[in-house]
Design an enzyme around this catalytic site. Structure first.
Site, PDB file in Angstrom:
ATOM      1  N   GLU A  30     -47.742  -7.784  46.775  1.00 42.50           N
ATOM      2  CA  GLU A  30     -48.641  -6.770  47.314  1.00 42.50           C
ATOM      3  C   GLU A  30     -48.889  -7.094  48.785  1.00 42.50           C
ATOM      4  O   GLU A  30     -49.356  -8.182  49.122  1.00 42.50           O
ATOM      5  CB  GLU A  30     -49.963  -6.736  46.553  1.00 42.50           C
ATOM      6  CG  GLU A  30     -50.904  -5.653  47.044  1.00 42.50           C
ATOM      7  CD  GLU A  30     -52.177  -5.547  46.217  1.00 42.50           C
ATOM      8  OE1 GLU A  30     -53.066  -4.767  46.598  1.00 42.50           O
ATOM      9  OE2 GLU A  30     -52.291  -6.263  45.191  1.00 42.50           O
ATOM     10  N   PHE A  67     -62.332   2.373  49.476  1.00 42.98           N
ATOM     11  CA  PHE A  67     -61.742   2.967  50.677  1.00 42.98           C
ATOM     12  C   PHE A  67     -61.138   4.324  50.349  1.00 42.98           C
ATOM     13  O   PHE A  67     -61.312   5.295  51.088  1.00 42.98           O
ATOM     14  CB  PHE A  67     -60.670   2.032  51.237  1.00 42.98           C
ATOM     15  CG  PHE A  67     -59.875   2.611  52.370  1.00 42.98           C
ATOM     16  CD1 PHE A  67     -60.346   2.571  53.669  1.00 42.98           C
ATOM     17  CD2 PHE A  67     -58.645   3.215  52.139  1.00 42.98           C
ATOM     18  CE1 PHE A  67     -59.616   3.107  54.720  1.00 42.98           C
ATOM     19  CE2 PHE A  67     -57.910   3.756  53.180  1.00 42.98           C
ATOM     20  CZ  PHE A  67     -58.396   3.698  54.470  1.00 42.98           C
ATOM     21  N   GLU A  68     -60.418   4.391  49.242  1.00 48.49           N
ATOM     22  CA  GLU A  68     -59.787   5.655  48.847  1.00 48.49           C
ATOM     23  C   GLU A  68     -60.843   6.703  48.536  1.00 48.49           C
ATOM     24  O   GLU A  68     -60.704   7.871  48.913  1.00 48.49           O
ATOM     25  CB  GLU A  68     -58.899   5.418  47.630  1.00 48.49           C
ATOM     26  CG  GLU A  68     -58.144   6.656  47.171  1.00 48.49           C
ATOM     27  CD  GLU A  68     -57.247   6.367  45.981  1.00 48.49           C
ATOM     28  OE1 GLU A  68     -56.593   7.309  45.501  1.00 48.49           O
ATOM     29  OE2 GLU A  68     -57.193   5.201  45.532  1.00 48.49           O
ATOM     30  N   ASP A 123     -51.870   0.394  57.473  1.00 46.97           N
ATOM     31  CA  ASP A 123     -52.332   0.993  58.723  1.00 46.97           C
ATOM     32  C   ASP A 123     -51.390   2.137  59.098  1.00 46.97           C
ATOM     33  O   ASP A 123     -50.184   1.930  59.244  1.00 46.97           O
ATOM     34  CB  ASP A 123     -52.333  -0.065  59.824  1.00 46.97           C
ATOM     35  CG  ASP A 123     -53.111   0.372  61.063  1.00 46.97           C
ATOM     36  OD1 ASP A 123     -53.090   1.580  61.371  1.00 46.97           O
ATOM     37  OD2 ASP A 123     -53.721  -0.485  61.718  1.00 46.97           O
ATOM     38  N   ASP A 165     -53.472   7.758  52.502  1.00 47.77           N
ATOM     39  CA  ASP A 165     -54.278   8.979  52.635  1.00 47.77           C
ATOM     40  C   ASP A 165     -54.024   9.640  53.987  1.00 47.77           C
ATOM     41  O   ASP A 165     -54.781  10.527  54.385  1.00 47.77           O
ATOM     42  CB  ASP A 165     -55.773   8.676  52.449  1.00 47.77           C
ATOM     43  CG  ASP A 165     -56.333   7.819  53.577  1.00 47.77           C
ATOM     44  OD1 ASP A 165     -55.554   7.072  54.205  1.00 47.77           O
ATOM     45  OD2 ASP A 165     -57.552   7.888  53.828  1.00 47.77           O
ATOM     46  N   ASP A 167     -52.134 -10.906  53.021  1.00 44.00           N
ATOM     47  CA  ASP A 167     -52.951 -10.236  54.036  1.00 44.00           C
ATOM     48  C   ASP A 167     -53.262 -11.257  55.122  1.00 44.00           C
ATOM     49  O   ASP A 167     -53.020 -12.454  54.946  1.00 44.00           O
ATOM     50  CB  ASP A 167     -54.245  -9.678  53.428  1.00 44.00           C
ATOM     51  CG  ASP A 167     -54.759  -8.432  54.149  1.00 44.00           C
ATOM     52  OD1 ASP A 167     -54.858  -8.487  55.398  1.00 44.00           O
ATOM     53  OD2 ASP A 167     -55.059  -7.421  53.501  1.00 44.00           O
TER      54      ASP A 167
END
Length: 282
Positions: free
Chosen positions: A108, A258-259, A183, A219, A133
């Site tokens: 991921e 966030f979504e 991003d 998104d 990350d």
């Protein structure tokens, strides 16, 4: 001017009383001072694990230096040696050794604060997740969540995922790749920084076993359209949707905070699921 400004000795009167430093006030808000060059988390993730060992190139990520909470710092100090991985590009990883078992491994890239990663790990304990990350608070938060949930199938990678794929993973070692809400780099001059590009997919394809699925979600509709175009055109991948196009959100991908914020603003979230096709020359 504040009284706390130190006066150089050369400008002080000869009969002045020597100054005595006042002790710091005790309590949880007191900060531990670090000398220049001293790592922020001596037993945790390194600021730039790959250093200058590799070529300079345009990166798809930009490290964020936001505040690390006490709980996150504690998790980094206690758990990094056991569940953390600095992506230094100096060795090839044995994933069976890293996780302590031979279960399938999902990579991921970009996990934010780690809530969705922890939920997916809890829902599929027989699937290992290597979550990468560069956001230190998120790394600490995911370690916390993994410990609280007893999620022994999570490992947290710190650094550049390109170096991980290219230098530290063996061919066909991954059973899936997830890239959720990367991003979007919305300005046209920054589009070259977007992660999902033909070169990235070609690299990822060398590390994905045949049948492994690349799952992207965003998104940002212009980026979704670019992702679809690039994946459709790549010879190593095929759309899992028989009719082509975007896929419905799979039940295993949690709806993140966030979504949810994006949906409240009217954003459209698109999922793409593409399968690694078998190698032409086994």
């Amino acid at each position: 001017m504040s009284d706390s400004v130190n006066t150089p000795e050369a400008t002080r009167p000869a009969d002045a009383e020597p100054r005595t430093a006042l002790p710091s006030a005790p309590g949880p808000s007191a900060r531990t001072s670090r000398s220049k060059g001293e790592p922020r988390f001596p037993d945790g993730p390194r600021p730039d694990p790959a250093g200058s060992h590799f070529e300079r190139r345009i990166r798809s990520f930009q490290p964020r230096r936001s505040r690390v909470t006490t709980g996150q710092a504690d998790a980094l100090a206690r758990l990094w040696a056991q569940w953390g991985l600095d992506i230094d590009g100096q060795r090839v990883i044995d994933l069976t050794e890293l996780f302590g078992n031979a279960n399938p491994v999902m990579l991921e890239i970009g996990f934010g604060m780690g809530e969705a990663t922890a939920q997916m790990a809890a829902a599929a304990p027989d699937t290992n997740i290597l979550a990468v990350d560069v956001h230190t608070p998120g790394q600490g938060n995911l370690l916390n969540l993994a410990e609280q949930g007893g999620l022994s199938n999570v490992r947290v990678g710190n650094g550049d995922a390109i170096i991980l794929l290219r230098e530290m993973l063996t061919p066909d070692s991954l059973d899936g790749l997830r890239v959720y809400f990367p991003d979007p780099w919305p300005k046209k001059r920054h589009h070259k920084r977007r992660l999902i590009q033909p070169e990235f997919l070609s690299l990822a394809a060398t590390r994905l076993a045949p049948g492994a699925v690349v799952h992207c979600a965003t998104d940002w509709e212009p980026y979704a359209e670019q992702m679809l175009e690039v994946l459709d055109a790549h010879p190593d991948f095929e759309n899992t949707e028989a009719e082509g196009g975007f896929a419905p959100r799979p039940a295993f991908r949690p709806l993140t905070r966030f979504e949810g914020q994006g949906l409240d603003k009217g954003h459209v979230v698109n999922d793409l699921l593409f399968r690694r096709v078998p190698h032409e020359n086994p």
